[in-house]
Enzyme design. Structure first.
Site, short mmCIF file in Angstrom:
data_model
loop_
_atom_site.label_atom_id
_atom_site.label_comp_id
_atom_site.label_asym_id
_atom_site.label_seq_id
_atom_site.Cartn_x
_atom_site.Cartn_y
_atom_site.Cartn_z
CG ASP A 187 -6.75 -1.41 -1.70
OD1 ASP A 187 -7.04 -2.61 -1.89
OD2 ASP A 187 -5.85 -1.04 -0.92
CG ASP A 229 -1.96 -1.07 1.19
OD1 ASP A 229 -2.47 -1.37 0.09
OD2 ASP A 229 -2.28 -1.63 2.26
#
Length: 216
Positions: A181, A147
């Site tokens: 995401d 991430d």
């Protein structure tokens, strides 16, 4: 084949962009390192998670394996549904948004499935290595998801009268996420917003087809 072109191009573009960015992050940044893009409001911040989207966790090694396998089964189901909708000529917007969800799911599956094998462990002191001689940091299906997007656009303190969090730090949006995401979130949100338009067209098509059969 023409009906497949745009959805497959979208999937290909998102997967390539997602993986190129993640590879660059892994090979050039140490854990916790960050670059400010727009002041304190948009930041590239390298972190990894063992679980679901936006850094959520899911119970240990067994949970990690179960989650990865579940993701694979789910993405196979989404892929089947996508091909079905294209063949049946469902609303183009619905197909495109489902393509975003499929691409995002695939992007995170690649991390979960292969990153533990092809990368060394990222640390707070140095970036990871690609295909290290000593082997990867984990086994197949036990990789960590990379991430990097952190957008704390609202920062401050909850008022003292605010229930539960009064006086505590306020940060919105707190989770760190990745391009995959984002694709999933956009796809889901757009389907929820335009669901009446998407499925109204399908109902009208079903009624039209049924009336033709009755007339015959």
């Amino acid at each position: 084949m023409k009906a497949y072109t745009k959805p497959f191009f979208a999937i290909f573009f998102i997967l390539i962009a997602d993986q190129v960015l993640k590879f660059w992050i892994k090979l050039n940044m140490s854990l916790g390192q960050e670059y400010k893009i727009i002041g304190d409001w948009a930041i590239i911040h390298f972190t990894e998670n063992n679980g679901m989207a936006f850094g959520m966790e899911f119970g240990g090694e067994a949970g990690k394996l179960a989650l990865t396998l579940f993701r694979i089964v789910a993405v196979l189901g989404i892929g089947y549904g996508l091909v079905y909708m294209i063949k049946r000529k469902y609303h183009r917007g619905l197909i495109m948004n489902l393509s975003l969800i499929f691409a995002g799911a695939m992007g995170n599956i690649i991390d979960s499935t292969f990153y533990g094998v092809i990368f060394s462990e990222s640390s707070y002191y140095e970036p990871a290595k690609f295909l290290p001689a000593e082997g990867g940091y984990s086994s197949l299906f036990h990789g960590k998801v990379v991430d990097m997007f952190y957008v704390p656009i609202i920062q401050g303190t909850y008022p003292a009268w605010f229930p539960f969090w009064g006086g505590q730090e306020l940060i919105f949006f707190r989770p760190v996420f990745n391009l995959a995401d984002s694709a999933i979130s956009i796809g889901v949100i757009m389907i929820l917003i335009y669901q009446k338009r998407y499925f109204k067209e399908e109902k009208e098509e079903e009624v039209y087809t049924h009336s033709e059969v009755v007339e015959e």
